[in-house]
Write a protein that holds these residues in place. Structure first.
Motif, short mmCIF file in Angstrom:
data_model
loop_
_atom_site.label_atom_id
_atom_site.label_comp_id
_atom_site.label_asym_id
_atom_site.label_seq_id
_atom_site.Cartn_x
_atom_site.Cartn_y
_atom_site.Cartn_z
N VAL A 1 69.06 27.16 -39.45
CA VAL A 1 68.64 26.94 -38.05
C VAL A 1 67.78 28.10 -37.57
O VAL A 1 66.76 27.90 -36.90
CB VAL A 1 69.88 26.75 -37.15
N LEU A 2 68.16 29.32 -37.93
CA LEU A 2 67.37 30.49 -37.55
C LEU A 2 65.99 30.47 -38.20
O LEU A 2 64.98 30.77 -37.56
CB LEU A 2 68.10 31.77 -37.94
N LEU A 3 65.94 30.12 -39.48
CA LEU A 3 64.65 30.05 -40.18
C LEU A 3 63.76 29.02 -39.51
O LEU A 3 62.56 29.27 -39.29
CB LEU A 3 64.87 29.70 -41.65
N TYR A 4 64.31 27.87 -39.18
CA TYR A 4 63.56 26.83 -38.47
C TYR A 4 62.92 27.41 -37.20
O TYR A 4 61.72 27.24 -36.95
CB TYR A 4 64.49 25.67 -38.10
N SER A 5 63.73 28.10 -36.39
CA SER A 5 63.25 28.62 -35.11
C SER A 5 62.18 29.68 -35.29
O SER A 5 61.17 29.70 -34.57
CB SER A 5 64.43 29.20 -34.31
N ILE A 6 62.38 30.56 -36.27
CA ILE A 6 61.41 31.64 -36.50
C ILE A 6 60.06 31.08 -36.95
O ILE A 6 59.00 31.49 -36.45
CB ILE A 6 61.96 32.63 -37.55
N LEU A 7 60.08 30.14 -37.88
CA LEU A 7 58.82 29.57 -38.38
C LEU A 7 58.08 28.80 -37.29
O LEU A 7 56.85 28.86 -37.20
CB LEU A 7 59.09 28.65 -39.57
N TYR A 8 58.83 28.10 -36.47
CA TYR A 8 58.22 27.27 -35.43
C TYR A 8 57.67 28.11 -34.29
O TYR A 8 56.51 27.95 -33.88
CB TYR A 8 59.26 26.27 -34.93
N TYR A 9 58.47 29.05 -33.79
CA TYR A 9 58.10 29.76 -32.57
C TYR A 9 57.29 31.02 -32.81
O TYR A 9 56.48 31.40 -31.96
CB TYR A 9 59.36 30.09 -31.77
N PHE A 10 57.47 31.67 -33.94
CA PHE A 10 56.75 32.92 -34.18
C PHE A 10 55.54 32.75 -35.08
O PHE A 10 54.59 33.51 -34.99
CB PHE A 10 57.69 33.98 -34.79
N PHE A 11 55.56 31.74 -35.96
CA PHE A 11 54.44 31.54 -36.89
C PHE A 11 53.68 30.25 -36.65
O PHE A 11 52.77 29.93 -37.41
CB PHE A 11 54.97 31.59 -38.33
N GLN A 12 54.09 29.49 -35.63
CA GLN A 12 53.42 28.23 -35.28
C GLN A 12 53.34 27.26 -36.45
O GLN A 12 52.37 26.51 -36.60
CB GLN A 12 52.01 28.49 -34.72
N HIS B 1 57.99 22.94 -43.32
CA HIS B 1 57.09 23.08 -42.19
C HIS B 1 55.64 23.05 -42.68
O HIS B 1 55.37 23.27 -43.86
CB HIS B 1 57.34 24.41 -41.45
N LEU B 2 54.74 22.79 -41.75
CA LEU B 2 53.31 22.76 -42.06
C LEU B 2 52.54 23.58 -41.03
O LEU B 2 52.93 23.63 -39.86
CB LEU B 2 52.76 21.33 -42.03
N ALA B 3 51.47 24.18 -41.48
CA ALA B 3 50.51 24.81 -40.56
C ALA B 3 49.12 24.49 -41.07
O ALA B 3 48.90 24.38 -42.28
CB ALA B 3 50.73 26.32 -40.49
N GLN B 4 48.20 24.31 -40.14
CA GLN B 4 46.83 23.99 -40.53
C GLN B 4 45.86 24.88 -39.76
O GLN B 4 45.93 24.99 -38.55
CB GLN B 4 46.52 22.52 -40.24
N HIS B 5 44.96 25.54 -40.50
CA HIS B 5 43.96 26.42 -39.90
C HIS B 5 42.61 26.13 -40.55
O HIS B 5 42.46 26.23 -41.78
CB HIS B 5 44.32 27.89 -40.10
N ASN B 6 41.66 25.73 -39.74
CA ASN B 6 40.31 25.44 -40.24
C ASN B 6 40.33 24.46 -41.41
O ASN B 6 39.70 24.67 -42.45
CB ASN B 6 39.61 26.73 -40.66
N ASP B 7 41.10 23.38 -41.25
CA ASP B 7 41.23 22.32 -42.26
C ASP B 7 41.98 22.75 -43.52
O ASP B 7 42.07 21.99 -44.49
CB ASP B 7 39.86 21.75 -42.66
N LYS B 8 42.50 23.96 -43.53
CA LYS B 8 43.30 24.44 -44.65
C LYS B 8 44.77 24.19 -44.34
O LYS B 8 45.26 24.54 -43.26
CB LYS B 8 43.06 25.94 -44.86
#
Length: 253
Positions: A57-68, A94-101
């Protein structure tokens, strides 16, 4: 604050937003404790403290709120109330997308009594976790949950659609085709009572460095590996207080 964060994030960890919007939060918490995480009020405190959801649960929150890094799918959907066993696979999707990457934030967490046990446990499993075979199996495990993805139209969906149409395709080749990068965060939560915060971090880096000699990563796609360090005064007390919040049905924020 950390206790409240874990307690109040159980629902977000367990359900995607479209399910959260359907039901009152109290009902969602009850459903989460019965169907989405390993928790039994009948078991003793010593067993409850060993549950794995606190760190996840903590990992979920950190990735979502601090690393978008948004959750591709909430981890609770992988839990089976029939077997009541801890969910296998990565501890985050989780997923993150920056400049189509596209970046796949698939990581793990170790929530243990000592820094040494956290580091050795994490590094011992690294060769397996960062391998083509393990990544492929985890991506394939997502196929039956595509209707519950939080991020519609993601490239992961395209890969899984291609695989459904032709199960002979190589998942890793597809990941490469879409130029995805695996970001592998390792959250280490451990007891460390020194008042010198800088010294806590130095000790952690030294411990990781001393035990990483036998780590041989075979993953053939682009990847990033980093550690998130969370030294706490007493992790057992943290877990006990989360349990108290659950069993007293503390009002959710």
């Amino acid at each position: 604050m950390l206790i409240d964060l874990i307690y109040n994030s159980i629902i977000d960890y367990s359900f995607n937003q479209f399910d959260i919007d359907k039901y009152p939060v109290d009902n969602l918490m009850s459903k989460a404790l019965q169907q989405k995480i390993k928790y039994s009020q009948k078991q003793g405190l010593d067993i409850k403290i060993k549950y794995g959801f606190y760190g996840e649960v903590l990992l979920y929150s950190i990735l979502y709120y601090f690393f978008q890094a948004k959750p591709l799918i909430s981890r609770g959907y992988f839990y089976s109330p029939l077997t009541r066993s801890e969910t296998s696979g990565y501890d985050s999707y989780h997923l993150a997308q920056h400049n189509d990457k596209v970046y796949l934030w698939f990581g793990e967490v170790k929530f243990k009594t000592s820094l040494y046990s956290c580091v050795t446990s994490a590094l011992d499993g690294l060769n397996r976790a960062l391998s083509d075979e393990y990544l492929s199996r985890n991506i394939l495990a997502l196929e039956e949950f595509t209707d519950r993805f939080s991020i519609n139209g993601s490239k992961i969906e395209s890969i899984l659609t291609s695989w459904s149409e032709n199960p002979c395709i190589n998942i890793i080749d597809e990941v490469k085709k879409y130029e995805m990068t695996l970001v592998y965060p390792i959250l280490l939560i451990y007891s460390y009572d020194s008042p010198d915060f800088e010294q806590k971090i130095i000790k952690a880096i030294e411990c990781i460095d001393n035990h990483s000699n036998n780590t041989k990563i075979s993953l053939s796609i682009d990847y990033r590996l980093f550690f998130i360090l969370m030294p706490l005064e007493d992790i057992k007390v943290i877990k006990q207080r989360v349990i108290e919040c659950i069993e007293s049905k503390k009002p959710l924020i």
